[in-house]
Design an enzyme around this catalytic site. Structure first.
Site, short mmCIF file in Angstrom:
data_model
loop_
_atom_site.label_atom_id
_atom_site.label_comp_id
_atom_site.label_asym_id
_atom_site.label_seq_id
_atom_site.Cartn_x
_atom_site.Cartn_y
_atom_site.Cartn_z
N ALA A 62 0.84 -0.98 -0.08
CA ALA A 62 0.09 -0.15 0.06
C ALA A 62 0.93 1.35 -0.03
O ALA A 62 2.11 1.09 0.41
CB ALA A 62 -0.76 -0.09 1.32
N GLY A 101 0.53 -5.02 0.83
CA GLY A 101 -0.52 -5.15 -0.13
C GLY A 101 -0.20 -5.60 -1.39
O GLY A 101 -1.16 -6.05 -2.17
N GLU A 104 -0.46 -9.09 -0.93
CA GLU A 104 -1.92 -9.63 -0.82
C GLU A 104 -2.43 -9.39 -2.11
O GLU A 104 -3.53 -10.10 -2.43
CB GLU A 104 -2.59 -8.37 0.05
N GLU A 124 4.10 -5.45 7.06
CA GLU A 124 3.56 -4.43 7.81
C GLU A 124 3.66 -4.29 9.23
O GLU A 124 3.49 -3.09 9.89
CB GLU A 124 1.90 -4.92 7.85
C1 3H9 Z 1 0.59 -2.18 3.70
O1 3H9 Z 1 0.87 -2.72 2.27
C2 3H9 Z 1 -0.72 -2.37 4.18
C3 3H9 Z 1 -1.61 -3.31 3.54
O2 3H9 Z 1 -1.57 -4.50 4.08
C4 3H9 Z 1 -3.09 -2.95 3.88
C5 3H9 Z 1 -3.81 -1.69 3.19
C6 3H9 Z 1 -5.02 -1.61 3.35
N1 3H9 Z 1 4.66 3.35 -0.14
O3 3H9 Z 1 13.31 2.04 0.20
P1 3H9 Z 1 13.70 2.67 -1.02
C7 3H9 Z 1 9.37 5.00 -1.37
S1 3H9 Z 1 1.92 -1.44 4.31
C8 3H9 Z 1 5.10 4.73 -0.31
O4 3H9 Z 1 14.80 3.67 -0.44
P2 3H9 Z 1 14.80 0.01 -1.86
C9 3H9 Z 1 10.43 5.18 -0.45
O5 3H9 Z 1 9.85 6.15 0.64
C10 3H9 Z 1 3.04 -1.52 3.26
N2 3H9 Z 1 6.47 4.82 -0.88
O6 3H9 Z 1 14.39 1.60 -2.07
C11 3H9 Z 1 11.53 6.05 -1.26
O7 3H9 Z 1 10.98 7.19 -1.49
P3 3H9 Z 1 12.00 8.50 -1.83
C12 3H9 Z 1 4.09 -2.65 3.14
C13 3H9 Z 1 7.25 3.79 -0.68
O8 3H9 Z 1 15.23 -0.24 -3.31
C14 3H9 Z 1 11.35 5.10 -2.58
O9 3H9 Z 1 10.01 4.26 -2.48
N3 3H9 Z 1 5.23 -2.66 2.40
C15 3H9 Z 1 6.80 2.61 -0.35
O10 3H9 Z 1 16.03 0.38 -0.97
C16 3H9 Z 1 12.54 3.95 -2.67
O11 3H9 Z 1 12.46 3.25 -1.59
C17 3H9 Z 1 6.23 -2.24 3.00
O12 3H9 Z 1 6.15 -1.91 4.14
C18 3H9 Z 1 5.46 2.28 -0.08
N4 3H9 Z 1 4.87 1.27 0.28
O13 3H9 Z 1 13.85 -0.59 -1.26
C19 3H9 Z 1 7.48 -1.83 1.86
N5 3H9 Z 1 8.03 1.66 -0.29
O14 3H9 Z 1 12.82 8.02 -2.89
C20 3H9 Z 1 8.36 -0.72 2.02
C21 3H9 Z 1 8.87 2.49 -0.85
O15 3H9 Z 1 11.29 9.50 -2.06
N6 3H9 Z 1 9.26 -0.71 1.26
N7 3H9 Z 1 8.40 3.83 -1.07
O16 3H9 Z 1 12.86 8.53 -0.62
C22 3H9 Z 1 10.32 -1.24 1.34
O17 3H9 Z 1 10.78 -2.21 2.05
C23 3H9 Z 1 11.56 -0.86 0.30
O18 3H9 Z 1 11.21 0.44 -0.20
C24 3H9 Z 1 11.63 -1.67 -0.99
C25 3H9 Z 1 12.59 -0.96 -1.84
C26 3H9 Z 1 12.29 -2.95 -0.59
C27 3H9 Z 1 10.56 -1.87 -1.59
#
Ligand code: 3H9
Length: 651
Positions: A62, A101, A104, A124
């Site tokens: 999400a 998400g 999911e 999450e």
């Molecule tokens: C969820 O899904 C809830 C659901 O179950 C239910 C809903 C109803 N959203 O980390 P990076 C941005 S909760 C918005 O440096 P990497 C991040 O801020 C979510 N933005 O890259 C950054 O922005 P900026 C569950 C996001 O290659 C840019 O992307 N998911 C999101 O080192 C690059 O990120 C997670 O918790 C997001 N979801 O790693 C996953 N994700 O360049 C969270 C990233 O402006 N994300 N951004 O600073 C991660 O773990 C890592 O970002 C990922 C990439 C492994 C994907």
């Protein structure tokens, strides 16, 4: 604005392709596009639907930046129900990281294929949440209760091969993802594979939920989300899918409104913000770092060497004698053996990493390396001598870094003819495990040297935070007032076990007095002997410490300090220490009183917050959220409190 989601027909397969950089988060535009596309597919000539993402990854979850704002329909759980209830086969094609998400969405598809390098996860919990789009209900239906709980309460992603073993991925496709996925969909169609809705699979009925709850409580250390996840999985095992979804929605919403998730979401963005250096252009060139020299084969030097070797970067370690070198290399050997034993590394990978570390007693071995990190003990004279020597030996353009925890990087740089190449890289012990790296920018450090170190930190899997030059930089400078407060609390009436107990219940990995014991009380004692009374400051800050050392209590390594330690390093309170504290309090004129745990937490966290404020004001830290990153990753401050600055502002 054009939609990030495209729908096209490839033969009899409807392909929904999503392109929403950087990580295909499921923002409102993406959700709307997916709903439009799945509705179109439902009504056209296609026989099956493929969901695939462009760019570096499948949906990373999400969109976290939308959290805390009013929900815009379609909300993810409803969208996923719409996808799952489609009559045509829906297949998800996963690459990169399918997280939260995002995964999911794959679970709501009828079949899932993935490239071998893909990872799937439900992280999450790291945001103080639970999978809120059916993940808590669908995952146990496919993988069973224990595997589902492990995935959701740890938040750690698993590789595609493991996901296949768990039944969470159906097919691994080699080569090009789109081609492989289309072939897989055709295979499903040819074999008349049925529409298979995860929600319709019978849930596993077993679960000793009391035992599972007890185990999760032990690991959760004060966090509320892991236990809410157990509640949802119990609902999956005991009720219908619809009932389970209701529990999931309720718990998700409670967590979303709670303090812990707000703090963890702050921390998520704080960590990413910390990697950005104000005033440093995004396109600042970086220097190639393909080989590294490390001066000093002690605990720090060895850990730093391992961090580089683990990232595939060869290391030359320099020591003063063959014996010292041998000792250093054998510690590294032991550490790798330990990692293999704990299942963290395969024997093969450990051997590959170990082979990247060589040693020498001759500085000339550093003539061609791209970067040198000095990691000898804290003697400013020695450090300057080493840098003067490196200046003579190292090639032009090599980065010269010091791992000092306290010393003036500018003075060290001044010992060379190239201060622009000098920088501080302050690792935390054990350096191959701890994620924090304070990158200390000297007055003359060149922009490209700083940019290189920030990028390099990511390569060696560290979280970099930039600090300016001051005594102790960000983290250790804040320890001073924190340490002083811990001593005042003892003199005013608290016991060591009360101070540590209150801080550990608050969530610190270790209370301040146990940290003193771990570091060794004699270290500070020896340093104080060289100082005048005026330099030592308020005696309340060190008198108990002095008396403990004088009573031969040097900390954990000597078996006693603020506590008595057994062979497993388990601390036990000690009446003799209570007596020393009471006598010192009398000596310094303190009147002792009852002190509440709340006061302990308040005074210690405030000490960090106030010093942190000065550090931001002086420009030593770029922003207060950087300090939160330092304290969570370097000093065991609980992430679910957001870090000392966030806590200070929001508690
Ligand atoms: C969820 O899904 C809830 C659901 O179950 C239910 C809903 C109803 N959203 O980390 P990076 C941005 S909760 C918005 O440096 P990497 C991040 O801020 C979510 N933005 O890259 C950054 O922005 P900026 C569950 C996001 O290659 C840019 O992307 N998911 C999101 O080192 C690059 O990120 C997670 O918790 C997001 N979801 O790693 C996953 N994700 O360049 C969270 C990233 O402006 N994300 N951004 O600073 C991660 O773990 C890592 O970002 C990922 C990439 C492994 C994907």
């Amino acid at each position: 604005m054009s939609s990030p989601v495209k729908y096209t027909l490839t033969g009899n397969i409807g392909v929904i392709s999503v392109d929403s950089p950087p990580v295909n988060a499921l923002s409102h535009a993406v959700r709307q596009g997916l709903l439009d596309a799945i509705t179109e597919a439902q009504n056209d000539a296609s026989e099956a639907v493929l969901i695939i993402c462009e760019g570096r990854t499948f949906f990373a979850g999400a969109d976290i930046s939308e959290f805390g704002k009013p929900i815009q329909d379609p909300w993810l759980p409803e969208l996923l129900n719409a996808i799952e209830s489609t009559d045509k086969l829906v297949v998800a094609a996963i690459h990169g990281t399918a997280l939260g998400g995002g995964f999911e969405t794959a679970l709501a598809s009828h079949y899932r294929c993935a490239v071998p390098s893909a990872k799937i996860g439900l992280p999450e919990v790291k945001l103080g949440l639970l999978p809120g789009a059916g993940g808590t209900q669908r995952t146990p239906r496919l993988a069973g209760i224990e595997a589902a709980l492990e995935l959701m309460t740890s938040g750690v992603p698993v590789a595609a091969s493991r996901a296949k073993e768990l039944g969470l991925v159906d097919e691994i496709v080699a080569g090009d993802l789109r081609e492989g996925a289309l072939t897989y969909v055709r295979k499903l169609l040819d074999s008349d594979a049925p529409v298979r809705r995860t929600s319709e699979i019978d849930p596993p009925k077993f679960g000793d939920f009391d035992a599972l709850r007890a185990a999760v409580t032990r690991r959760a250390r004060g966090q509320v989300a892991p236990l809410a996840i157990v509640d949802c999985v119990e609902a999956a095992a005991t009720g219908t899918f619809a009932e389970g979804m209701k529990v999931e929605r309720q718990k998700f919403s409670e967590l979303m409104q709670g303090k812990q998730s707000a703090a963890l979401r702050h921390f998520f963005f704080a960590e990413r913000q910390a990697a950005k250096v104000d005033g440093l252009a995004k396109d600042t060139p970086v220097r190639a770092v393909d080989s590294v020299g490390i001066i000093g084969g002690g605990t720090m030097g060895g850990g730093i060497a391992m961090s580089f070797a683990n990232a595939g970067i060869p290391v030359t370690m320099i020591e003063i004698s063959d014996e010292a070198l041998e000792r250093g290399l054998s510690i590294i050997e032991r550490n790798y053996a330990g990692s293999v034993k704990r299942g963290k590394l395969t024997e093969e990978k450990a051997a590959q990493c170990r082979a990247l570390i060589s040693g020498s007693t001759d500085y000339d071995a550093l003539a061609d390396v791209d970067m040198v990190i000095e990691a000898v003990f804290e003697d400013p004279g020695l450090k300057k001598k080493i840098f003067a020597r490196l200046d003579g030996v190292c090639k032009k353009g090599a980065i010269l870094a010091t791992n000092t925890s306290y010393q003036d990087v500018d003075q060290i740089a001044a010992a060379t003819s190239r201060p622009e190449d000098v920088i501080g890289t302050h690792f935390f012990s054990p350096a191959h495990i701890m994620k924090l790296l304070e990158v200390v920018r000297g007055e003359k450090t060149a922009d490209d040297v700083l940019a290189t170190c920030m990028q390099l930190a990511k390569r060696i899997r560290k979280v970099p935070v930039v600090s300016g030059v001051c005594y102790g930089f960000i983290g250790n400078r804040m320890l001073r007032p924190y340490g002083l407060q811990s001593q005042l609390l003892l003199l005013e009436g608290a016991t060591p076990e009360q101070v540590d107990g209150a801080m550990e219940a608050f969530g610190m990995a270790m209370g301040p007095l146990r940290v003193f014991d771990l570091a060794g009380l004699d270290v500070g004692y020896k340093a104080r002997q060289a100082l005048s009374d005026a330099e030592k400051g308020d005696p309340a800050g060190y008198r108990v410490l002095d008396h403990l050392v004088e009573a031969d209590r040097h900390g954990q390594k000597s078996g006693s300090g603020f506590y008595i330690y057994d062979e497993h390093r388990k601390p036990t309170p000690c009446p003799e220490v209570h007596k020393i504290i009471e006598e010192t309090a009398a000596e310094l004129g303190f009147e002792r009183r009852e002190i509440a745990d709340e006061e302990i937490v308040d005074r210690l966290t405030r000490a960090l917050y106030e010093e942190g404020g000065k550090i931001v004001e002086e420009g030593i830290a770029q922003r207060s959220s950087d300090i939160d990153v330092v304290y969570v990753y370097g000093y065991g401050f609980p992430a679910y409190r957001g870090g000392p600055m966030y806590f200070g502002e929001n508690a």
